[in-house]
Design a protein around this motif. Structure first.
Motif, mmCIF file in Angstrom:
data_model
loop_
_atom_site.group_PDB
_atom_site.id
_atom_site.type_symbol
_atom_site.label_atom_id
_atom_site.label_comp_id
_atom_site.label_asym_id
_atom_site.label_seq_id
_atom_site.Cartn_x
_atom_site.Cartn_y
_atom_site.Cartn_z
ATOM 1 N N UNK A 77 0.847 -1.195 0.000
ATOM 2 C CA UNK A 77 0.000 0.000 0.000
ATOM 3 C C UNK A 77 0.880 1.242 0.000
ATOM 4 N N UNK A 78 0.231 2.388 -0.029
ATOM 5 C CA UNK A 78 0.981 3.644 0.029
ATOM 6 C C UNK A 78 1.104 4.158 1.459
ATOM 7 N N UNK A 79 0.591 3.402 2.437
ATOM 8 C CA UNK A 79 0.670 3.790 3.845
ATOM 9 C C UNK A 79 2.049 3.424 4.386
ATOM 10 N N UNK A 80 2.787 4.420 4.808
ATOM 11 C CA UNK A 80 4.138 4.188 5.319
ATOM 12 C C UNK A 80 4.087 3.523 6.690
ATOM 13 N N UNK A 81 4.960 2.561 6.922
ATOM 14 C CA UNK A 81 5.098 1.921 8.227
ATOM 15 C C UNK A 81 4.067 0.847 8.519
ATOM 16 N N UNK A 82 3.196 0.524 7.573
ATOM 17 C CA UNK A 82 2.152 -0.476 7.815
ATOM 18 C C UNK A 82 2.739 -1.873 8.013
ATOM 19 N N UNK A 83 3.762 -2.212 7.251
ATOM 20 C CA UNK A 83 4.393 -3.533 7.387
ATOM 21 C C UNK A 83 5.009 -3.695 8.768
ATOM 22 N N UNK A 84 5.619 -2.645 9.285
ATOM 23 C CA UNK A 84 6.231 -2.724 10.615
ATOM 24 C C UNK A 84 5.163 -2.891 11.692
ATOM 25 N N UNK A 85 4.036 -2.196 11.560
ATOM 26 C CA UNK A 85 2.956 -2.317 12.541
ATOM 27 C C UNK A 85 2.383 -3.728 12.550
ATOM 28 N N UNK A 86 2.138 -4.263 11.358
ATOM 29 C CA UNK A 86 1.596 -5.626 11.257
ATOM 30 C C UNK A 86 2.626 -6.635 11.758
ATOM 31 N N UNK A 87 3.891 -6.428 11.433
ATOM 32 C CA UNK A 87 4.953 -7.341 11.881
ATOM 33 C C UNK A 87 5.045 -7.360 13.402
ATOM 34 N N UNK A 88 4.953 -6.196 14.020
ATOM 35 C CA UNK A 88 5.013 -6.122 15.480
ATOM 36 C C UNK A 88 3.837 -6.869 16.108
#
Length: 178
Positions: A77-88
């Motif tokens: 997606x174009x939302x920055x930091x989403x992968x890190x939030x989901x990973x956490x």
């Protein structure tokens, strides 16, 4: 004077036709046939239900230990930091997250997300799908059991632990019945 008649004398009725007992026996036979028909039909329905329960148990997602599932969380997606939030969040639920980054493949992801996996990671992907309901599956040729959890544009949040437990409960009871 004696009269002669051409009539024969009446014969005694020794051979009466047992119509009433025959009708009674015929009705009993039809009733018995109806009862056995219902018994066999109910047994067949029970067998079909058991077969359906066993096939749904075979198709149900496996109940794995999250610490045995290795994930890469990718953001499409174009939302920055989403992968890190989901990973956490996935790490807090016990998954082993080896990497989080933007999706490097350039594949168009629609919906809530996509799960990418190889043949060895199929079971882990089915389990991970419980946490990202509505995700599409994409099997590739990778040799490892690593599952890529790719977050899509319609993603809002992961399933709660209660939702995951509720999804696993019917599968456990169905497999116990087999």
């Amino acid at each position: 004077m004696s009269e002669t008649t051409d009539r024969r004398p009446a014969r005694p009725r020794r051979d009466r036709r047992p119509i009433i007992p025959l009708v009674f026996l015929l009705v009993l036979a039809v009733l018995a046939l109806g009862v056995w028909w219902n018994v066999f039909r109910d047994a067949a329905a029970t067998d079909r239900e058991a077969a359906a329960a066993c096939s749904s148990a075979a198709q149900a997602p496996p109940s794995l230990d999250p610490s045995t599932v290795e994930l890469r969380v990718l953001n499409a997606t174009s939302t920055a930091g989403l992968a890190q939030t989901v990973a956490t969040t996935m790490q807090s639920r016990g998954f082993v997250v080896t990497e989080f980054a933007n999706d490097p493949t350039g594949r168009e992801v629609t919906g809530v997300g996509e799960l990418r996996f190889g043949p060895r990671g199929a079971e882990a992907a089915r389990y991970t799908e419980l946490f990202l309901p509505g995700a599409t599956e994409y099997q590739d040729t990778r040799a490892t059991a690593v599952v890529d959890l790719v977050v899509g544009p319609d993603f809002t949040e992961l399933a709660t632990p209660e939702d995951v437990a509720a999804a696993l409960t019917p599968a456990a009871s169905a497999s116990a019945a087999c």
